[in-house]
Motif scaffolding. Sequence first.
Motif, mmCIF file in Angstrom:
data_model
loop_
_atom_site.group_PDB
_atom_site.id
_atom_site.type_symbol
_atom_site.label_atom_id
_atom_site.label_comp_id
_atom_site.label_asym_id
_atom_site.label_seq_id
_atom_site.Cartn_x
_atom_site.Cartn_y
_atom_site.Cartn_z
ATOM 1 N N GLN A 198 29.481 -14.889 70.189
ATOM 2 C CA GLN A 198 30.493 -13.732 70.884
ATOM 3 C C GLN A 198 29.866 -13.484 72.260
ATOM 4 O O GLN A 198 30.507 -12.915 72.988
ATOM 5 C CB GLN A 198 30.191 -12.455 69.940
ATOM 6 N N ILE A 199 28.606 -13.972 72.498
ATOM 7 C CA ILE A 199 28.044 -13.663 73.791
ATOM 8 C C ILE A 199 28.157 -14.826 74.903
ATOM 9 O O ILE A 199 28.431 -15.912 74.577
ATOM 10 C CB ILE A 199 26.310 -13.661 73.646
ATOM 11 N N ARG A 200 28.851 -14.329 75.895
ATOM 12 C CA ARG A 200 28.972 -15.318 77.201
ATOM 13 C C ARG A 200 28.192 -14.768 78.102
ATOM 14 O O ARG A 200 27.632 -13.929 78.677
ATOM 15 C CB ARG A 200 30.449 -14.886 77.698
ATOM 16 N N TYR A 201 27.818 -15.869 78.896
ATOM 17 C CA TYR A 201 26.861 -16.101 79.981
ATOM 18 C C TYR A 201 27.595 -16.137 81.569
ATOM 19 O O TYR A 201 28.354 -16.766 81.523
ATOM 20 C CB TYR A 201 26.031 -16.910 79.958
ATOM 21 N N LEU A 202 27.095 -15.306 82.633
ATOM 22 C CA LEU A 202 27.749 -15.491 83.667
ATOM 23 C C LEU A 202 26.595 -16.306 84.476
ATOM 24 O O LEU A 202 25.242 -16.016 84.335
ATOM 25 C CB LEU A 202 27.994 -14.249 84.407
ATOM 26 N N THR A 203 27.051 -17.208 85.488
ATOM 27 C CA THR A 203 25.991 -18.080 86.158
ATOM 28 C C THR A 203 26.453 -18.009 87.576
ATOM 29 O O THR A 203 27.273 -17.509 88.193
ATOM 30 C CB THR A 203 26.116 -19.484 85.852
ATOM 31 N N LYS A 238 21.919 -18.829 84.704
ATOM 32 C CA LYS A 238 22.298 -17.828 83.957
ATOM 33 C C LYS A 238 21.854 -16.489 84.542
ATOM 34 O O LYS A 238 20.498 -16.524 85.237
ATOM 35 C CB LYS A 238 21.946 -17.793 82.613
ATOM 36 N N THR A 239 22.783 -15.369 85.112
ATOM 37 C CA THR A 239 22.232 -14.444 85.545
ATOM 38 C C THR A 239 22.455 -13.321 84.941
ATOM 39 O O THR A 239 22.048 -12.053 85.281
ATOM 40 C CB THR A 239 23.045 -14.366 87.108
ATOM 41 N N ASP A 240 23.733 -13.109 84.066
ATOM 42 C CA ASP A 240 24.379 -11.977 83.482
ATOM 43 C C ASP A 240 24.584 -12.414 81.971
ATOM 44 O O ASP A 240 24.876 -13.477 81.728
ATOM 45 C CB ASP A 240 25.027 -11.292 84.164
ATOM 46 N N VAL A 241 24.765 -11.329 81.209
ATOM 47 C CA VAL A 241 25.191 -11.735 79.765
ATOM 48 C C VAL A 241 26.639 -10.542 79.378
ATOM 49 O O VAL A 241 26.361 -9.560 79.947
ATOM 50 C CB VAL A 241 24.253 -11.120 78.768
ATOM 51 N N LEU A 242 27.534 -11.299 78.951
ATOM 52 C CA LEU A 242 28.557 -10.432 78.448
ATOM 53 C C LEU A 242 28.629 -10.483 76.898
ATOM 54 O O LEU A 242 28.453 -11.313 76.361
ATOM 55 C CB LEU A 242 30.070 -10.981 79.122
ATOM 56 N N LEU A 253 31.747 -5.018 73.331
ATOM 57 C CA LEU A 253 31.490 -3.599 73.384
ATOM 58 C C LEU A 253 30.982 -3.141 72.115
ATOM 59 O O LEU A 253 30.028 -2.176 71.833
ATOM 60 C CB LEU A 253 32.785 -2.533 73.951
ATOM 61 N N ALA A 254 31.621 -3.571 70.940
ATOM 62 C CA ALA A 254 30.986 -3.052 69.545
ATOM 63 C C ALA A 254 29.611 -3.358 69.365
ATOM 64 O O ALA A 254 28.903 -2.568 69.066
ATOM 65 C CB ALA A 254 31.813 -3.529 68.504
ATOM 66 N N ILE A 255 29.235 -4.579 69.799
ATOM 67 C CA ILE A 255 27.756 -4.916 69.552
ATOM 68 C C ILE A 255 26.912 -4.346 70.539
ATOM 69 O O ILE A 255 25.771 -3.677 70.259
ATOM 70 C CB ILE A 255 27.668 -6.344 69.828
ATOM 71 N N TRP A 256 27.241 -3.934 71.734
ATOM 72 C CA TRP A 256 26.645 -3.117 72.643
ATOM 73 C C TRP A 256 26.310 -1.679 72.337
ATOM 74 O O TRP A 256 25.309 -1.250 72.268
ATOM 75 C CB TRP A 256 27.250 -3.180 74.011
ATOM 76 N N GLU A 257 27.495 -1.256 71.766
ATOM 77 C CA GLU A 257 27.282 0.000 71.155
ATOM 78 C C GLU A 257 26.365 0.250 69.959
ATOM 79 O O GLU A 257 25.743 1.286 69.739
ATOM 80 C CB GLU A 257 28.746 0.734 70.493
#
Length: 77
Positions: free
Chosen positions: A9-14, A20-24, A27-31
Motif C-alpha cells: 500500500q505504500i508508494r514512493y515519490l522520486t 526516493k524522496t517521500d513516502v505516500l 490515511l488509515a495507516i497514518w492515523e
Amino acid sequence: MNIDTLKDQIRYLTNEEGKKTDVLIPLAIWENILQNLPLEIEEENDHKTQLIADLKQSLLDARDGKTYPLEQLWEND
C-alpha cells in the motif's frame, strides 16, 4: 495488518534522478501510526523516569552507607 500488506500500500515519490524522496501511505495507516505513537513515547519516558529515580535512590543509599558486597548482588534468591 502485516508488513507485507503495508508494503503493497505504500508508494514512493522520486526526484529527477530516481532517488526516493517521500513516502505516500493510506490515511488509515497514518492515523493508526499517530494513534499508537504517543503511547510508545510515553512508555519510553516512563522507563527513563524510573531509571533516573532508581539511580538517584542508589546514590542516596551509597551516601548513607547502604551498600552490599558485589557477590551478594549477584546471588539468585
